[in-house]
Design a protein around this motif. Structure first.
Motif, short mmCIF file in Angstrom:
data_model
loop_
_atom_site.label_atom_id
_atom_site.label_comp_id
_atom_site.label_asym_id
_atom_site.label_seq_id
_atom_site.Cartn_x
_atom_site.Cartn_y
_atom_site.Cartn_z
N THR A 16 0.83 -1.20 0.00
CA THR A 16 0.00 0.00 0.00
C THR A 16 0.86 1.26 0.00
OG1 THR A 16 -0.15 0.13 2.41
CG2 THR A 16 -1.82 -1.19 1.27
N GLY A 17 0.32 2.32 -0.60
CA GLY A 17 1.06 3.58 -0.68
C GLY A 17 0.13 4.76 -0.83
N SER A 18 0.64 5.78 -1.53
CA SER A 18 -0.13 7.02 -1.74
C SER A 18 0.14 7.60 -3.13
CB SER A 18 0.22 8.05 -0.67
OG SER A 18 1.61 8.35 -0.68
N THR A 19 0.61 6.77 -4.07
CA THR A 19 0.90 7.28 -5.42
C THR A 19 -0.40 7.67 -6.11
OG1 THR A 19 0.89 5.02 -6.27
CG2 THR A 19 3.03 5.97 -5.68
N GLY A 20 -0.31 8.67 -6.97
CA GLY A 20 -1.50 9.15 -7.68
C GLY A 20 -2.25 10.19 -6.91
N ILE A 21 -2.60 9.89 -5.69
CA ILE A 21 -3.25 10.85 -4.80
C ILE A 21 -3.17 10.31 -3.39
CG2 ILE A 21 -5.56 9.85 -5.07
CD1 ILE A 21 -6.66 12.73 -5.00
N GLY A 22 -2.92 11.21 -2.46
CA GLY A 22 -2.83 10.82 -1.06
C GLY A 22 -4.08 11.22 -0.32
N PRO A 23 -4.14 10.98 0.98
CA PRO A 23 -3.15 10.33 1.83
C PRO A 23 -3.09 8.83 1.58
CG PRO A 23 -5.15 10.75 3.07
CD PRO A 23 -5.35 11.37 1.73
N PRO A 24 -2.18 8.12 2.29
CA PRO A 24 -2.03 6.69 2.05
C PRO A 24 -3.34 5.92 2.24
CG PRO A 24 -0.20 7.50 3.36
CD PRO A 24 -1.19 8.63 3.27
N HIS A 25 -3.66 5.06 1.27
CA HIS A 25 -4.81 4.16 1.36
C HIS A 25 -4.71 3.17 0.20
CE1 HIS A 25 -6.21 7.11 -1.64
NE2 HIS A 25 -7.07 6.19 -2.06
N LEU A 26 -5.54 2.15 0.24
CA LEU A 26 -5.63 1.19 -0.87
C LEU A 26 -6.98 1.35 -1.56
CD1 LEU A 26 -4.62 -1.25 -2.51
CD2 LEU A 26 -5.71 -2.73 -0.79
N HIS A 27 -6.93 1.66 -2.84
CA HIS A 27 -8.14 1.70 -3.66
C HIS A 27 -8.32 0.33 -4.28
CE1 HIS A 27 -11.14 3.36 -6.48
NE2 HIS A 27 -10.56 2.57 -7.38
N TYR A 28 -9.51 -0.25 -4.09
CA TYR A 28 -9.78 -1.62 -4.56
C TYR A 28 -11.06 -1.64 -5.38
CZ TYR A 28 -11.17 -6.56 -4.39
OH TYR A 28 -11.56 -7.84 -4.73
N GLU A 29 -11.00 -2.32 -6.53
CA GLU A 29 -12.17 -2.43 -7.40
C GLU A 29 -12.43 -3.87 -7.78
OE1 GLU A 29 -11.86 -0.07 -10.93
OE2 GLU A 29 -11.12 1.71 -9.86
N ILE A 30 -13.71 -4.18 -7.99
CA ILE A 30 -14.13 -5.39 -8.69
C ILE A 30 -14.79 -4.94 -9.98
CG2 ILE A 30 -15.66 -7.40 -8.67
CD1 ILE A 30 -15.36 -7.50 -5.65
N ARG A 31 -14.40 -5.56 -11.10
CA ARG A 31 -14.98 -5.21 -12.39
C ARG A 31 -15.56 -6.46 -13.05
NH1 ARG A 31 -10.71 -1.00 -15.26
NH2 ARG A 31 -10.53 0.46 -13.51
N ASP A 32 -16.61 -6.25 -13.86
CA ASP A 32 -17.26 -7.37 -14.52
C ASP A 32 -16.46 -7.79 -15.76
OD1 ASP A 32 -17.84 -5.56 -16.55
OD2 ASP A 32 -19.94 -5.32 -15.98
N ILE A 33 -17.02 -8.70 -16.55
CA ILE A 33 -16.29 -9.24 -17.71
C ILE A 33 -16.07 -8.18 -18.78
CG2 ILE A 33 -17.06 -11.61 -17.30
CD1 ILE A 33 -19.18 -11.20 -19.45
N ASN A 34 -16.80 -7.06 -18.70
CA ASN A 34 -16.60 -5.96 -19.65
C ASN A 34 -15.68 -4.88 -19.08
OD1 ASN A 34 -18.43 -7.01 -21.64
ND2 ASN A 34 -20.11 -6.38 -20.30
N ASN A 35 -15.03 -5.18 -17.95
CA ASN A 35 -14.11 -4.25 -17.29
C ASN A 35 -14.82 -3.02 -16.76
OD1 ASN A 35 -11.50 -3.86 -16.34
ND2 ASN A 35 -10.58 -4.15 -18.37
N GLU A 36 -16.08 -3.15 -16.37
CA GLU A 36 -16.85 -2.06 -15.79
C GLU A 36 -17.00 -2.30 -14.28
OE1 GLU A 36 -17.29 0.38 -17.58
OE2 GLU A 36 -17.59 -0.22 -19.65
N PRO A 37 -16.99 -1.23 -13.47
CA PRO A 37 -16.92 -1.39 -12.01
C PRO A 37 -18.23 -1.87 -11.38
CG PRO A 37 -17.06 0.93 -12.60
CD PRO A 37 -16.92 0.19 -13.89
N ILE A 38 -18.07 -2.73 -10.39
CA ILE A 38 -19.15 -3.27 -9.58
C ILE A 38 -18.86 -2.94 -8.12
CG2 ILE A 38 -20.28 -5.41 -8.82
CD1 ILE A 38 -19.47 -6.66 -11.46
N ASN A 39 -19.88 -2.71 -7.35
CA ASN A 39 -19.70 -2.37 -5.95
C ASN A 39 -19.10 -3.55 -5.18
OD1 ASN A 39 -19.92 -1.54 -3.28
ND2 ASN A 39 -21.86 -0.48 -3.63
N PRO A 40 -17.87 -3.42 -4.65
CA PRO A 40 -17.27 -4.55 -3.93
C PRO A 40 -18.05 -4.98 -2.69
CG PRO A 40 -15.59 -2.95 -4.55
CD PRO A 40 -16.92 -2.30 -4.81
N LEU A 41 -18.81 -4.07 -2.08
CA LEU A 41 -19.56 -4.44 -0.88
C LEU A 41 -20.82 -5.22 -1.21
CD1 LEU A 41 -19.13 -1.30 1.41
CD2 LEU A 41 -17.83 -3.43 1.38
#
Length: 599
Positions: free
Chosen positions: A142-167
């Motif tokens: 984990t880091g802070s590259t791209g934009i801070g402060p430090p955190h982990l951005h996590y995504e789940i995407r469908d078979i078309n590479n479109e985002p789905i709510n991970p929760l």
């Protein structure tokens, strides 16, 4: 009753979310706490994942949440920073962003690409290499590259590479806290509408809260108005504020509006501008509309629900989180003409696509504007002011068509590509050219443009052979923000991203370079870091050249702190090192620094 209505909506209206038919593991050992959730408001788009807290620290392990292969590695100076994309056996994807670094295997792959031209940024695709990843493998930190402060951005995407709510998967957090309905905003939806006697949108705060129900005083309206709500959710043990998962507007037993933050397509991400809006005299988009604006359904709204017009009666806003915690608000509405104005706004210009509210007694109809002198019939472009070194026009533009508007003296030209706007709107175009200052206005910052557009201004006697001018957007805070611009002959060309106020300036001052020092950025290596700053145009990080003892390395750039790090695999610093660094600002001014023990 409210929970039953939500259950009916879930069954009848929404299709099940795909690509969540298997078990994921939590993506990091930093803890199961979030700083942001899916679908939240960002500056230009909806948030496509969840942000996992790392408590201001970097270097926590990041795990592959499901088995698959490496799809791609990305490094950008803004946005996702260092990111990993995995493709799983069922065709879905997961994304891990803002990393400090990759694991050794992935880092070697990234280095093999970047060292070809010593570029900091890269986008490498590896699906054809079939590099297998097992669930639970450490893939980065984990880091802070791209934009801070430090955190982990996590995504789940469908078979078309479109985002789905991970929760919506098996990933869980502890949450027994109901959403908070902070305030509502009532918007006039046409030029004749009024809210509490005002032509402006009015923010209404609760009168009292009892249990999980928020009560508001009666809102008096005239004509067609819409409701928007400022609502947030929270979870146990943290203070961060999240988006409410479900929102509904109800009158008696009729659901007038319903949305649920399940998924969206990236091409729909900019519809955030229609769904999330600021209060007057604010730039923070803290209110969510409870109706579809411009006749366009945003991706979270149920398309079967009709857009409500508020008539007499009590309306209920229902907000719900992922775990069923629910809050309700009650807003009595009465349609009434003769209401004393309670607005605190005085002479504030409130712009919409179709009218401007100058004050509560003066609205300007932009759809049928016929003041001034007709200059261009195609765009109903009308001359509002025509003076020496100053032109001002107002034009009516169609959102789906390309358009070019020109001032009567032909000094200022603005070109908008097709589909630049969500709907038809009116655009002010003006300039004032004094001896040392050129000010340009294109539209208003309250209006939304979807694409970069071209501004061309003939400099004439304002041009200089020695000091090349550039265009700068004047921000809400008065700061000057560089716009990609260049001069051809005596014409200044620029590609702004936003409508608003601009100024032409010449930047002749090079960046400054300071604070060369040894650091231990990843706890596994020591290297050199230095600080840069620029007074106006900003640092052009792609121009950086960083070498030690004549050996060039990658100049890794942190734009938030304007720092560069020397990166070269296998590098070990020495007291006798000779360090050279050069960089330009975006206006082309170059600075350099040379340090050696003899200096």
């Amino acid at each position: 009753m409210y929970k039953l209505l939500f259950l009916i909506l879930l069954i009848v209206v929404f299709k099940p979310v795909s690509a969540q038919d298997s078990t994921y593991i939590w993506p990091t050992n930093a803890g199961q706490f979030l700083s942001s959730t899916f679908g939240e408001t960002r500056s230009t788009h909806f948030h496509a994942g969840i942000d996992i807290k790392t408590w201001g620290r970097e270097g926590y392990e990041v795990y592959a949440t499901k088995a698959g292969i490496l799809s791609s590695l990305l490094i950008t100076n803004k946005g996702y920073g260092k990111a990993i994309y995995l493709k799983h056996d069922d065709g879905t994807y997961t994304v891990y962003a803002h990393l400090q670094r990759f694991n050794e295997q992935f880092q070697s792959l990234a280095d093999s690409i970047r060292l070809q031209d010593y570029s900091y940024t890269m986008n490498g695709f590896f699906e054809h290499d079939s590099i297998r990843i097992s669930q639970g493998d450490i893939i980065g930190y984990t880091g802070s590259t791209g934009i801070g402060p430090p955190h982990l951005h996590y995504e789940i995407r469908d078979i078309n590479n479109e985002p789905i709510n991970p929760l919506r998967s098996n990933l869980l957090i502890e949450d027994d806290i109901s959403p908070t309905i902070k305030s509502i905003m009532v918007e006039p939806r046409n030029i004749d509408s009024r809210v509490s006697g005002s032509a402006y949108p009015i923010v209404v705060n609760p009168s009292f809260v009892r249990n999980d129900t928020t009560f508001f005083d009666t809102v008096f309206v005239s004509g067609n108005v819409g409701l928007a709500v400022n609502v947030f959710d929270q979870a146990n043990s943290v203070n961060n504020k999240y988006a409410a998962y479900e929102l509904a507007l109800k009158k008696k037993e009729t659901i007038l509006f319903y949305e649920r933050l399940d998924q969206f397509d990236f091409e729909q991400a900019q519809l955030m501008f229609l769904d999330r809006i600021p209060a007057p005299e604010s730039t923070t988009r803290s209110f969510q509309r409870l109706y579809t604006a411009n006749g366009i359904n945003h991706p979270f709204a149920c398309k079967r629900m009709h857009t409500p017009q508020l008539l007499d009666g009590t309306y209920h806003i229902i907000a719900k989180d992922y775990y069923g915690n629910t809050s309700i608000s009650a807003i009595p509405v009465i349609q009434k003409l003769d209401v004393v104005n309670t607005s605190s706004l005085i002479n504030y210009r409130y712009w919409t696509n179709d009218w401007i509210s100058i004050n509560d007694s003066t609205n300007i109809n932009l759809r049928n504007f016929d003041d001034g002198i007709l200059w261009n019939e195609k765009y109903n472009q009308r001359i509002l002011s025509l003076k020496h070194n100053s032109n001002e026009t107002l034009s009516r533009l169609a959102g789906s068509e390309s358009s070019t508007i020109i001032t009567p003296d032909y000094r200022l030209r603005t070109q908008f590509p097709r589909n630049s706007f969500y709907d038809s709107l009116s655009v002010i175009q003006s300039y004032t050219a004094l001896k040392d200052t050129i000010l340009i206005t294109i539209g208003n910052s309250q209006l939304i443009v979807k694409k970069d557009f071209l501004i061309q201004f003939y400099l004439g006697n304002n041009s200089s052979n020695t000091n090349q001018p550039n265009l700068y957007n004047i921000g809400e805070d008065g700061d000057f923000n560089y716009v990609d611009s260049w001069v051809t002959g005596r014409t200044l060309n620029a590609l702004p991203e936003n409508l608003g106020e601009f100024i032409v300036l010449s930047d002749t001052i090079p960046p400054s370079i300071s604070n060369l020092r040894l650091i231990n950025p990843y706890e596994i290596m020591r290297t050199y870091s230095l600080q840069t700053s620029d007074n106006l145009s900003g640092i052009d990080f792609k121009s950086a050249f960083f070498s030690v003892n004549g050996k060039r390395g990658i100049a890794e750039y942190d734009y938030e702190n304007d720092t560069f790090i020397f990166y070269l695999p296998g590098f070990k610093p020495d007291e006798a090192d000779s360090v050279y660094f050069e960089v330009k600002d975006k206006a082309g001014n170059m600075a350099f620094m040379h340090f050696s023990p003899e200096n």
